[in-house]
Design a protein around this motif. Structure first.
Motif, PDB file in Angstrom:
ATOM      1  N   LEU A  72      16.221  62.197  43.577  1.00 43.59           N
ATOM      2  CA  LEU A  72      16.948  61.621  42.494  1.00 43.59           C
ATOM      3  C   LEU A  72      18.289  61.148  43.115  1.00 43.59           C
ATOM      4  O   LEU A  72      18.698  60.156  42.632  1.00 43.59           O
ATOM      5  CB  LEU A  72      17.478  62.997  41.403  1.00 43.59           C
ATOM      6  CG  LEU A  72      15.841  62.918  40.700  1.00 43.59           C
ATOM      7  CD1 LEU A  72      16.256  64.515  39.856  1.00 43.59           C
ATOM      8  CD2 LEU A  72      15.416  62.160  39.908  1.00 43.59           C
ATOM      9  N   ALA A  73      18.941  61.858  43.944  1.00 43.05           N
ATOM     10  CA  ALA A  73      20.130  61.407  44.510  1.00 43.05           C
ATOM     11  C   ALA A  73      19.943  60.096  45.259  1.00 43.05           C
ATOM     12  O   ALA A  73      20.905  59.217  44.971  1.00 43.05           O
ATOM     13  CB  ALA A  73      20.704  62.403  45.491  1.00 43.05           C
ATOM     14  N   LEU A  74      18.957  59.875  45.767  1.00 43.06           N
ATOM     15  CA  LEU A  74      18.776  58.550  46.556  1.00 43.06           C
ATOM     16  C   LEU A  74      18.403  57.458  45.246  1.00 43.06           C
ATOM     17  O   LEU A  74      19.065  56.337  45.706  1.00 43.06           O
ATOM     18  CB  LEU A  74      17.424  58.446  47.184  1.00 43.06           C
ATOM     19  CG  LEU A  74      16.881  57.372  48.065  1.00 43.06           C
ATOM     20  CD1 LEU A  74      17.927  57.061  48.955  1.00 43.06           C
ATOM     21  CD2 LEU A  74      15.679  57.627  48.694  1.00 43.06           C
ATOM     22  N   THR A  75      17.866  57.558  44.367  1.00 41.58           N
ATOM     23  CA  THR A  75      17.526  56.671  43.392  1.00 41.58           C
ATOM     24  C   THR A  75      18.450  56.254  42.207  1.00 41.58           C
ATOM     25  O   THR A  75      18.651  55.183  41.796  1.00 41.58           O
ATOM     26  CB  THR A  75      16.167  56.884  42.587  1.00 41.58           C
ATOM     27  OG1 THR A  75      16.234  58.308  41.913  1.00 41.58           O
ATOM     28  CG2 THR A  75      15.110  56.772  43.630  1.00 41.58           C
ATOM     29  N   ILE A 152       9.947  51.934  38.418  1.00 47.48           N
ATOM     30  CA  ILE A 152       9.530  51.389  39.869  1.00 47.48           C
ATOM     31  C   ILE A 152      10.535  52.057  40.440  1.00 47.48           C
ATOM     32  O   ILE A 152      10.244  52.556  41.963  1.00 47.48           O
ATOM     33  CB  ILE A 152       9.822  49.988  39.570  1.00 47.48           C
ATOM     34  CG1 ILE A 152       8.824  49.160  38.862  1.00 47.48           C
ATOM     35  CG2 ILE A 152       9.755  49.439  41.048  1.00 47.48           C
ATOM     36  CD1 ILE A 152       9.045  47.588  38.979  1.00 47.48           C
ATOM     37  N   ILE A 153      11.869  52.109  40.429  1.00 46.86           N
ATOM     38  CA  ILE A 153      12.701  52.732  41.445  1.00 46.86           C
ATOM     39  C   ILE A 153      12.477  54.291  41.503  1.00 46.86           C
ATOM     40  O   ILE A 153      12.278  54.742  42.722  1.00 46.86           O
ATOM     41  CB  ILE A 153      14.155  52.794  40.778  1.00 46.86           C
ATOM     42  CG1 ILE A 153      14.648  51.124  40.673  1.00 46.86           C
ATOM     43  CG2 ILE A 153      15.265  53.380  41.553  1.00 46.86           C
ATOM     44  CD1 ILE A 153      15.830  50.970  39.968  1.00 46.86           C
ATOM     45  N   LEU A 154      12.139  54.884  40.419  1.00 46.41           N
ATOM     46  CA  LEU A 154      11.649  56.362  40.532  1.00 46.41           C
ATOM     47  C   LEU A 154      10.430  56.684  41.476  1.00 46.41           C
ATOM     48  O   LEU A 154      10.353  57.459  42.409  1.00 46.41           O
ATOM     49  CB  LEU A 154      11.589  57.084  39.269  1.00 46.41           C
ATOM     50  CG  LEU A 154      12.966  57.316  38.454  1.00 46.41           C
ATOM     51  CD1 LEU A 154      12.757  57.707  37.225  1.00 46.41           C
ATOM     52  CD2 LEU A 154      13.909  58.107  39.111  1.00 46.41           C
ATOM     53  N   MET A 155       9.349  55.868  41.247  1.00 44.27           N
ATOM     54  CA  MET A 155       8.172  55.861  42.062  1.00 44.27           C
ATOM     55  C   MET A 155       8.517  55.634  43.407  1.00 44.27           C
ATOM     56  O   MET A 155       7.927  56.579  44.280  1.00 44.27           O
ATOM     57  CB  MET A 155       7.286  54.784  41.444  1.00 44.27           C
ATOM     58  CG  MET A 155       6.519  55.051  40.093  1.00 44.27           C
ATOM     59  SD  MET A 155       5.371  56.409  40.151  1.00 44.27           S
ATOM     60  CE  MET A 155       3.974  55.369  40.996  1.00 44.27           C
ATOM     61  N   ILE A 156       9.268  54.635  43.937  1.00 37.37           N
ATOM     62  CA  ILE A 156       9.725  54.456  45.190  1.00 37.37           C
ATOM     63  C   ILE A 156      10.440  55.673  45.934  1.00 37.37           C
ATOM     64  O   ILE A 156      10.237  56.237  46.663  1.00 37.37           O
ATOM     65  CB  ILE A 156      10.379  53.287  45.386  1.00 37.37           C
ATOM     66  CG1 ILE A 156       9.504  51.942  45.144  1.00 37.37           C
ATOM     67  CG2 ILE A 156      10.859  53.029  46.948  1.00 37.37           C
ATOM     68  CD1 ILE A 156      10.421  50.825  45.106  1.00 37.37           C
ATOM     69  N   GLY A 157      11.408  56.180  44.975  1.00 41.59           N
ATOM     70  CA  GLY A 157      12.182  57.278  45.599  1.00 41.59           C
ATOM     71  C   GLY A 157      11.686  58.653  45.572  1.00 41.59           C
ATOM     72  O   GLY A 157      12.049  59.447  46.325  1.00 41.59           O
ATOM     73  N   LEU A 158      10.748  58.992  44.596  1.00 40.90           N
ATOM     74  CA  LEU A 158      10.311  60.214  44.453  1.00 40.90           C
ATOM     75  C   LEU A 158       8.865  60.444  44.738  1.00 40.90           C
ATOM     76  O   LEU A 158       8.474  61.336  45.429  1.00 40.90           O
ATOM     77  CB  LEU A 158      10.194  60.802  42.886  1.00 40.90           C
ATOM     78  CG  LEU A 158      11.740  60.805  42.342  1.00 40.90           C
ATOM     79  CD1 LEU A 158      11.733  61.151  40.926  1.00 40.90           C
ATOM     80  CD2 LEU A 158      12.556  62.022  43.218  1.00 40.90           C
ATOM     81  N   VAL A 159       8.114  59.292  44.697  1.00 40.24           N
ATOM     82  CA  VAL A 159       6.725  59.402  44.886  1.00 40.24           C
ATOM     83  C   VAL A 159       6.102  59.048  46.080  1.00 40.24           C
ATOM     84  O   VAL A 159       4.915  59.354  46.872  1.00 40.24           O
ATOM     85  CB  VAL A 159       5.818  58.852  43.844  1.00 40.24           C
ATOM     86  CG1 VAL A 159       4.326  59.080  43.874  1.00 40.24           C
ATOM     87  CG2 VAL A 159       6.261  59.598  42.399  1.00 40.24           C
ATOM     88  N   SER A 160       6.811  57.818  46.716  1.00 42.14           N
ATOM     89  CA  SER A 160       6.290  57.021  48.025  1.00 42.14           C
ATOM     90  C   SER A 160       6.267  57.944  49.093  1.00 42.14           C
ATOM     91  O   SER A 160       7.333  58.755  49.401  1.00 42.14           O
ATOM     92  CB  SER A 160       7.106  55.794  48.265  1.00 42.14           C
ATOM     93  OG  SER A 160       8.520  56.071  48.549  1.00 42.14           O
ATOM     94  N   PRO A 161       5.616  57.640  50.135  1.00 37.76           N
ATOM     95  CA  PRO A 161       5.238  58.517  51.406  1.00 37.76           C
ATOM     96  C   PRO A 161       6.279  58.037  52.576  1.00 37.76           C
ATOM     97  O   PRO A 161       6.358  58.639  53.416  1.00 37.76           O
ATOM     98  CB  PRO A 161       3.986  58.342  51.852  1.00 37.76           C
ATOM     99  CG  PRO A 161       3.651  57.126  51.277  1.00 37.76           C
ATOM    100  CD  PRO A 161       4.507  56.813  50.031  1.00 37.76           C
ATOM    101  N   PHE A 162       7.326  57.141  52.163  1.00 36.37           N
ATOM    102  CA  PHE A 162       8.051  56.604  53.312  1.00 36.37           C
ATOM    103  C   PHE A 162       9.374  57.564  53.571  1.00 36.37           C
ATOM    104  O   PHE A 162       9.640  58.507  52.685  1.00 36.37           O
ATOM    105  CB  PHE A 162       8.865  55.270  52.449  1.00 36.37           C
ATOM    106  CG  PHE A 162       7.748  54.302  52.443  1.00 36.37           C
ATOM    107  CD1 PHE A 162       6.487  53.888  53.094  1.00 36.37           C
ATOM    108  CD2 PHE A 162       7.518  53.833  50.990  1.00 36.37           C
ATOM    109  CE1 PHE A 162       5.864  52.973  52.750  1.00 36.37           C
ATOM    110  CE2 PHE A 162       6.636  52.878  50.617  1.00 36.37           C
ATOM    111  CZ  PHE A 162       5.479  52.645  51.356  1.00 36.37           C
ATOM    112  N   SER A 163       9.882  57.117  54.530  1.00 31.90           N
ATOM    113  CA  SER A 163      11.007  58.083  55.276  1.00 31.90           C
ATOM    114  C   SER A 163      12.275  57.635  54.381  1.00 31.90           C
ATOM    115  O   SER A 163      12.188  56.452  53.488  1.00 31.90           O
ATOM    116  CB  SER A 163      11.406  57.766  56.601  1.00 31.90           C
ATOM    117  OG  SER A 163      11.856  56.466  56.752  1.00 31.90           O
TER     118      SER A 163
END
Length: 199
Positions: A72-75, A152-163
């Protein structure tokens, strides 16, 4: 140039519809190709282990909460940036076209009838239907678009497996920063549906 524009117009409505469907197909397939491996990794159990929590996880609730808070802090900065961009975005003619078409339709049946000659599926107009009943102001469309962009932003920040670094780079991508989030078109829905498919 002008010659190319004349050539596009000479194809007529049927040609324009076909070209629109080709663009939509390319958009969806590009993102399915990109997020397809993510779905595969999820099925193999290599997805972000903190989200969503599942039974049998070795990480305790404190670690899970920490990971979610970090996401959440990232997004949050990107959501705030999206809000500012949407507020200052001057709507283009093609964006207002979808809104005016929805507002001028007195019923859902009339809406889908009016979509007969459109080159895009009706999901975007269907999402615009409720705010169009509340007010004819295009602010309603921008709010719907902001909700899609935030998802979209939350999906990338919270769910995606990326570093963390990869997530930041992805969130700084032009298409995520503007094209599929700020522009009030159905592009964002295509990206969001592709992400949901990957999950």
């Amino acid at each position: 140039g002008a010659g190319q524009a004349d050539g596009d117009l000479s194809r007529g409505p049927a040609g324009a519809v076909r070209a629109s469907w080709v663009r939509i197909f390319h958009l969806i397939t590009d993102f399915l190709i990109f997020f397809g491996p993510i779905r595969h990794e999820y099925q193999r159990g290599h997805w972000l282990s903190a989200w969503p929590p599942q039974s049998g996880r070795k990480r305790d609730a404190v670690t899970v909460n920490r990971s979610v808070l970090a996401g959440l802090a990232l997004t949050l900065p990107f959501v705030l940036l999206l809000a500012v961009d949407c507020w200052h975005h001057d709507l283009w003619g093609d964006e207002l076209h979808a809104w005016s078409l929805t507002v001028s339709s007195s019923s859902l049946g009339e809406l889908f009838h009016n979509l007969h000659y459109e080159g895009h599926p009706g999901l975007w107009n269907l999402l615009l239907w409720i705010p169009s009943r509340l007010s004819p102001s295009p602010v309603g469309m921008q709010l719907v678009n902001f909700a899609v962009g935030t998802a979209i932003i939350l999906m990338i920040g919270l769910v995606s497996p990326f570093s963390r670094a990869e997530k930041i780079l992805l969130l700084l991508n032009y298409f995520v920063v503007f094209e599929y989030t700020v522009m009030a078109r159905n592009y964002g829905i295509g990206l969001l549906l592709a992400m949901l498919y990957a999950v």
